[in-house]
Each structure stands twice: as structure tokens, then as C-alpha cells.
Design an enzyme around this catalytic site. Structure first.
Site, PDB file in Angstrom:
ATOM      1  CD  GLU A  27      -4.914  -8.642   2.961  1.00  0.00           C
ATOM      2  OE1 GLU A  27      -5.734  -8.276   3.824  1.00  0.00           O
ATOM      3  OE2 GLU A  27      -3.883  -8.010   2.687  1.00  0.00           O
TER       4      GLU A  27
ATOM      5  CD  GLU B 245      -2.586  -1.491   2.499  1.00  0.00           C
ATOM      6  OE1 GLU B 245      -2.521  -0.612   3.387  1.00  0.00           O
ATOM      7  OE2 GLU B 245      -3.221  -2.545   2.650  1.00  0.00           O
TER       8      GLU B 245
END
Length: 338
Positions: free
Chosen positions: A263, A157
Site C-alpha cells: 500500500e 496486522e
């Protein structure tokens, strides 16, 4: 006279053998996620907290359905290096050892991330010193697990939702080069593992996925080590599975990297949830270099966002319609390979 059971006339035997050889062989569909995924040449995994490895129902389901483990928090900076230079791998070692004992793959997560940092990292004011700490941390963690982790989420991220670099402590004090530095340190520490960049809301085309694409393209052009890109796959009523997901995954794969769903979770229930999962998994199955599918957890019972019931298996360990939609998609893809 009636022939004994099993006796067959020679001509009939010859005809039977000829028919069996000429007929296409049927292949039974797999009954678990990991077996169905393996039949497509992929790995199916789950995010797993070490604290649940002593829960019998949990580990039974984990062992049965999943072929890869991603530590939930056990490898994050604030867990493994609370004090500079002093590493604690107890929980992470337990997870990796568990996976190894069952022949599961391991995804290391995460070496460098703006979140879950110990205070001593955040308080480093010098960019030079922070870069040294970053290199030391990556070397210490990746080096400890050298040869035991299949793929590392090296950086998580680094971009905000608009595609601009996130204003993290690393970005602020080191600059754009911090991501590259983390990858180079990871390769030096573990040249065996595949090195991945991982992010969320990059599943379809858009400013953020474009920014990640340009990062990967630049790394490859300049010889910066990168082997894979992870797409976290958080889907809900506000962020649905994009129609161009397969096309987006393919453009990354065309750069020469593997792509992973890391995820995957779809909030909701029933057929709506099942359809969301099926579309996301099918997007991966449409791209040969999409080699890993990991869901956010084993069961809703222990998930951090359990109220949204986003996983394939509910709190009572019952398989949801979403589970069967994923299993069917995997089996259909496997049948197409034969």
C-alpha cells in the site's frame, strides 16, 4: 547517376549488417509504471475501489499504468459476510472480473483482520465457535475466488507497534494459533494462490518487524503454508523510509518467501516526496524476491487521505515528480538486467 532511394552497394550492405550484429542493441525505456516494472520481472499495482470502475478518466489511468488490482474494501469481512453464512461477492466479483478482462493480477485483501468486522463476529464469546467462524469465512471467500486471485493477504496486522500480539477479538478468544489457523484454512480453500502476511511499520528493523520475522521463520520451520510477506509502506514526516529497508526486506526473502510492497504511499509533495518513493522502490528493486509493488491508490482525487497528497498521480491526473522518480528507478533496474 544517382541511385534510387534505398539502393545500397553490396559491400556497404555487408558492412552495415556486420555492424548491426556486432553492436549492442538499444532498449527503449518503458513509459508506464506497469511496463517498466514488468521489465524488471515485477508487478506494479494499485488499491482500487469497485465504485470507481465507471469513471472514465480513472479507469483510463488504471488500465494504462497498473498491472494489478487490490480491492479497497470489497473483500473485507463486513462487506462479504455481514450475516453468518450468507456471502455477498457482487462488488468483489466486479473488481476481479475487471482485472481478468484486462490481464491484471489480483491481490485478495483481506481474509482475517481485527478491523471492519460485522457485529456478529465481535459478539461471539466462545473461542471454539469463533475459530469455526474464522475457518468458515476463509473457506467461503478464498474458495469463491479459487484460481482467480494471485495472492491473498490472509492475515493483516496481527501485531501492535511494540511487536506484541494485538489484542484483537481473535487473539483474545482463540489465542496465538488463530493466525496459523487462517493460513491453513486459506491453503485448503485455494492451494493455487500465494498466501501472505501483511502489516504496517515493518519496513525497517525494529520490534514489530522482528516479531513478524519470527512468525514467518516459525511457520516455515513447522510447514505452515506461507509464501509472502506484505509491507504496507506508509511513510510521512514522522515515519520516513528507513535506510535499512532493503536489508530488512532481504532478511525475510532469505527465509524463502517473496516480499511485497502492498500500500505504498508517501505524504508530501515535490522532490521530498519523489525521493521517498525512489528510496522505497529502490529497496524493493535491490531484493530479487521483492516481486510486487502496489501503491495505495490510482490518484489523490479519490484517496481516503487525499489532503496529504500521498500518491504518484494528483487529483487532476497529472504525473508528479514522484511518479517520474519511480519510473526512472524501474527503468534503470530494467536496463541493468539486460
Amino acid at each position: 547517376m544517382k541511385k534510387p532511394f534505398g539502393a545500397v552497394a553490396p559491400l556497404a550492405t555487408a558492412l552495415l549488417v556486420t555492424a548491426l550484429l556486432a553492436a549492442p542493441q538499444a532498449h527503449a525505456a518503458a513509459h508506464t509504471l506497469k511496463d517498466a516494472a514488468a521489465a524488471t520481472g515485477r508487478v506494479f499495482g494499485a488499491v482500487v475501489p469497485a465504485g470507481l470502475l465507471g469513471v472514465a478518466d480513472y479507469t483510463k489511468t488504471l488500465d494504462q499504468e497498473f498491472g494489478q488490482v487490490t480491492p479497497e474494501n470489497e473483500m473485507k469481512w463486513n462487506i462479504v459476510e455481514r450475516v453468518r453464512g450468507k456471502f455477498d461477492f457482487a462488488a468483489a466479483d466486479r473488481l476481479v472480473g475487471y482485472a481478468e478482462s484486462r490481464g491484471m493480477a489480483v491481490r485478495g485483501s483481506v481474509l482475517a483482520w481485527h478491523s471492519q468486522l460485522p457485529g456478529w463476529v465481535v459478539n461471539i464469546s466462545s473461542g471454539t465457535e469463533l475459530l469455526a467462524a474464522l475457518r468458515e469465512h476463509v473457506a467461503g471467500v478464498a474458495g469463491h475466488f479459487r484460481g482467480r486471485v494471485d495472492y491473498w493477504d490472509v492475515v493483516n496486522e496481527a501485531f501492535g507497534d511494540s511487536g506484541v500480539r494485538r489484542n484483537s477479538v481473535f487473539q483474545e478468544r482463540i489465542g496465538d494459533g488463530w493466525v496459523e489457523e487462517a493460513f491453513r484454512a486459506a491453503e485448503a480453500a485455494d492451494p493455487i494462490a500465494k498466501l501472505c502476511y501483511n502489516d504496517y511499520y515493518t519496513d525497517g528493523f525494529g520490534p514489530k518487524s522482528d516479531a513478524v520475522y519470527e512468525l514467518v521463520r516459525d511457520f516455515i520451520a513447522r510447514g505452515v503454508p506461507i509464501d509472502c510477506v506484505g509491507f504496507q509502506g506508509y511513510f510521512n514526516s514522522d515515519h520516513r523510509v528507513p535506510e535499512d529497508m532493503a536489508e530488512n526486506l532481504r532478511r525475510f526473502a532469505d527465509l524463502g518467501v517473496d516480499v511485497h510492497l502492498t500500500e505504498l504511499n508517501v505524504t508530501g509533495s515535490g522532490e521530498t516526496q519523489a525521493k521517498g518513493y525512489a528510496v522505497a522502490v529502490s529497496a524493493c528493486l535491490a531484493v530479487p524476491r521483492c516481486t510486487v509493488i502496489t501503491v495505495g491508490g490510482v490518484t489523490d482525487k479519490y484517496y481516503w487521505n487525499a489532503a496529504k497528497t500521498p500518491l504518484l498521480i494528483d487529483a487532476d491526473y497529472s504525473r508528479k515528480p514522484a511518479y517520474f522518480s519511480v519510473l526512472d528507478a524501474l527503468n534503470e533496474a530494467a536496463a541493468g538486467r539486460r
